[in-house]
Design an enzyme around this catalytic site. Structure first.
Site, short mmCIF file in Angstrom:
data_model
loop_
_atom_site.label_atom_id
_atom_site.label_comp_id
_atom_site.label_asym_id
_atom_site.label_seq_id
_atom_site.Cartn_x
_atom_site.Cartn_y
_atom_site.Cartn_z
N LYS A 116 -13.33 9.05 15.97
CA LYS A 116 -14.78 9.01 15.77
C LYS A 116 -15.46 10.35 16.06
CE LYS A 116 -14.33 4.73 14.77
NZ LYS A 116 -13.08 4.90 14.08
N GLU A 200 -24.54 7.85 21.71
CA GLU A 200 -25.36 7.95 20.51
C GLU A 200 -26.72 7.32 20.79
OE1 GLU A 200 -21.99 7.31 17.00
OE2 GLU A 200 -23.50 5.76 17.35
N HIS A 235 -18.78 -8.87 16.37
CA HIS A 235 -18.14 -7.85 15.53
C HIS A 235 -17.15 -8.42 14.52
CE1 HIS A 235 -20.28 -5.08 17.95
NE2 HIS A 235 -19.70 -5.54 19.05
N ARG A 292 -8.84 1.29 4.57
CA ARG A 292 -7.98 0.20 4.12
C ARG A 292 -8.70 -0.61 3.05
NH1 ARG A 292 -10.59 -1.43 8.89
NH2 ARG A 292 -12.02 -3.14 8.46
C1 MV4 Z 1 -24.21 1.00 16.77
C2 MV4 Z 1 -25.27 0.09 16.85
C3 MV4 Z 1 -26.51 0.58 17.19
N1 MV4 Z 1 -26.67 1.89 17.45
N2 MV4 Z 1 -24.43 2.30 17.03
C4 MV4 Z 1 -20.73 -2.20 16.13
C5 MV4 Z 1 -19.32 -2.01 15.70
C6 MV4 Z 1 -19.11 -0.54 15.67
N3 MV4 Z 1 -18.26 -0.15 14.61
C7 MV4 Z 1 -20.47 0.05 15.57
N4 MV4 Z 1 -21.40 -0.98 15.97
C8 MV4 Z 1 -22.70 -0.68 16.23
N5 MV4 Z 1 -22.96 0.63 16.45
C9 MV4 Z 1 -25.63 2.71 17.38
N6 MV4 Z 1 -25.82 4.01 17.66
C10 MV4 Z 1 -25.01 -1.24 16.59
C11 MV4 Z 1 -23.72 -1.65 16.30
C12 MV4 Z 1 -23.57 -3.04 16.07
C13 MV4 Z 1 -23.21 -3.54 14.84
C14 MV4 Z 1 -22.95 -2.71 13.77
C15 MV4 Z 1 -22.60 -3.22 12.56
C16 MV4 Z 1 -22.52 -4.58 12.39
C17 MV4 Z 1 -22.75 -5.43 13.43
C18 MV4 Z 1 -23.09 -4.93 14.66
C19 MV4 Z 1 -23.34 -5.81 15.71
C20 MV4 Z 1 -23.68 -5.29 16.92
C21 MV4 Z 1 -23.78 -3.92 17.11
#
Ligand code: MV4
Length: 501
Positions: A116, A200, A235, A292
């Site tokens: 990342k 972040e 998630h 993928r």
């Molecule tokens: C975030 C976010 C809010 N702000 N990053 C969740 C999985 C991971 N791949 C990244 N995720 C998130 N990153 C920042 N800076 C909120 C999430 C997140 C989320 C993102 C996509 C789909 C569902 C989610 C559920 C909770 C939090």
């Protein structure tokens, strides 16, 4: 073109890939653990080979055993599906070394997008919008405190090796920062063997919108538009659709171009997905690349008419993409529901046991990607996805109606499933309006109990099952490896029980 492909996976996705190979005249080799001897993917493949005991670490995740099986069966290429070894750079590198084609990105690109912090650095230089935050990893807490101050609270702690929400923490005030960092690092260490974390800006109630891309080995990259995947629980995506209600054609074009650039800058090849977060003001930020074929790929296939698995195979065989960006368009609307063996009335606990009866929905615009059959035992060892129900219709309204009807027609007896929950979800007024954020389940379905299927519906389904068994209309098919064990589920149904464990 390849003559023989091994599918290093199981369940519905292995079935999906085997069928694509068969359509293309390519011979298939399935792999199976001891828990999957009688599974559908084993039955439909041309050959099947055992790779070890049920735990994935000793079978589907064991690189040596998979490679040995590939050499023994003489395959030209391996398709990893999703999960297991699909995004494992060491596995891709090993395939390259053994001169077996890995149907996926090259190992360098896989390594880059899996890191990342490094991918944020690379993409920022190329002017890709990334979520404001730290440029690198800092281990000392006072420096991290200063970074948090600079970014501005709330901030989010993420694991550098991360993904899937592990090691993630939202921090609203400086006071909470140190304990959250310690917890995040511990979790990252145990999940990924790497305690590195970074910060972040926290994006509140974002939407998750991802773009499908295909890149050939000759520098051509196209995107196949977006998938809206905001409806998730812990998630785990539950429902995906395309087009997203949140994009207009201008924003779609900008995000699509950004996705293409991400692939180009990462020197990525084959199929991949660029994930974005979209905030309330419609700012979008790069989140990560999924290197993928994804679970939700069928909604893209139904709206673009492009078979992603066919193209993955052709790209891996060195062919050029036969279309350009301007040749591609979205038509109609598609929705996918993931069908899991889990109990939505009991905290979504996995439910294992025998599928006593199974009737899939059919009809115009209904696609069912399925890894199960009546009489099959759902093993406890793996992700409990059973199948995916995908519908296409001219517009979103009709697609929703079609999905509700299909879910109503869907019968699985013997294990608990998410079918009834999904039906209520698609029928929810907020879903109807397209108001889907990552908080949807939390906001509207936190204490869902739902209606149970009526006794009458269950009794009728059981009656149908008994009728089928008398007439032998549904039975498992034999396969190369398991021929000796030709299986009639009806001989071993045991006690008629509706509940599941
Ligand atoms: C975030 C976010 C809010 N702000 N990053 C969740 C999985 C991971 N791949 C990244 N995720 C998130 N990153 C920042 N800076 C909120 C999430 C997140 C989320 C993102 C996509 C789909 C569902 C989610 C559920 C909770 C939090």
């Amino acid at each position: 073109m390849f003559k023989k492909i091994m599918i290093a996976n199981r369940g519905e996705i292995a079935v999906r890939i085997i069928k694509a190979c068969q359509e293309m005249g390519i011979s298939t080799v399935a792999v199976f653990s001891d828990a999957d001897r009688l599974s559908l993917h084993v039955q439909i493949a041309d050959e099947a080979i055992g790779i070890g005991p049920p735990p994935a670490m000793e079978s589907y995740l064991d690189i040596d055993r998979i490679i040995q099986a590939a050499q023994k069966t003489g395959v030209d290429a391996i398709h990893p599906g999703y999960g297991f070894l699909a995004e494992n750079a060491a596995f891709a590198r090993r395939c390259e070394k053994e001169k077996i084609v890995f149907i996926g990105p090259n190992s360098d690109a896989l390594e880059l997008v899996g890191d990342k912090v490094r991918s944020r650095q690379t993409l920022e230089k190329a002017d890709i919008p990334i979520i404001p935050g730290m440029k690198g990893i800092v281990k000392d807490t006072s420096a991290i405190k200063a970074e948090a101050q600079k970014i501005g609270y709330p901030v989010m702690i993420k694991a550098s090796a991360g993904g899937g929400g592990k090691g993630m923490r939202v921090v609203y005030t400086e006071k909470e920062l140190t304990p959250a960092l310690e917890a995040g690092m511990r979790e990252a260490k145990s999940a990924f063997g790497d305690e590195s974390v970074y910060l972040e800006k926290y994006i509140e109630e974002p939407r998750h919108v991802e773009f499908q891309a295909l890149a050939d080995n000759h520098g051509n990259v196209v995107h196949l538009f977006e998938r809206e995947c905001s409806i998730q629980r812990r998630h785990q995506k539950i429902v995906e659709e395309t087009p997203s209600q949140a994009l207009d054609s201008e924003l779609r074009a900008r995000m699509g171009e950004t996705a293409r650039k991400v692939m180009q800058v990462s020197e990525y090849n084959n199929a991949g997905t660029v994930e974005f977060l979209l905030d309330k003001d419609k700012n979008f930020y790069f989140l990560e690349v999924n290197a993928r074929l994804q679970v939700e790929h069928p909604v893209t296939e139904l709206t673009t008419g492009v078979d992603l698995v066919h193209h993955q195979i052709k790209i891996a065989a060195g062919e050029k993409l036969p279309f350009k960006q301007e040749d591609l368009e979205q038509k109609g609307h598609a929705i996918e529901c993931r069908i899991y063996a889990e109990d939505p009335r009991n905290n979504f606990l996995p439910s294992s046991g025998k599928i006593l009866y199974f009737k899939e929905p059919r009809g115009p615009g209904v696609r069912h990607d399925c890894g199960i059959y009546s009489g099959w035992d759902v093993p406890i060892y793996y992700d409990p996805i059973l199948a995916k129900l995908i519908v296409w219709a001219e517009n979103r309204e009709t697609a929703c109606q079609r999905m509700i009807k299909a879910l109503d027609d869907y019968v699985i007896l013997g294990v608990q499933t998410s079918i009834r929950f999904l039906r209520d979800l698609i029928g929810h007024p907020q879903f109807h309006k397209g108001e889907t954020t990552t908080h949807f389940i939390q906001d509207h379905f936190a204490d869902w109990t739902g209606e149970k299927d009526s006794e009458e519906k269950q009794r009728l389904a059981l009656l149908a099952a008994a009728f089928d068994s008398l007439h032998g209309t549904t039975s498992g098919k034999g396969s190369q490896t398991t021929k000796k064990e030709i299986y009639s589920p009806w001989l071993s149904l045991g006690k008629w029980r509706l509940g599941g464990k």
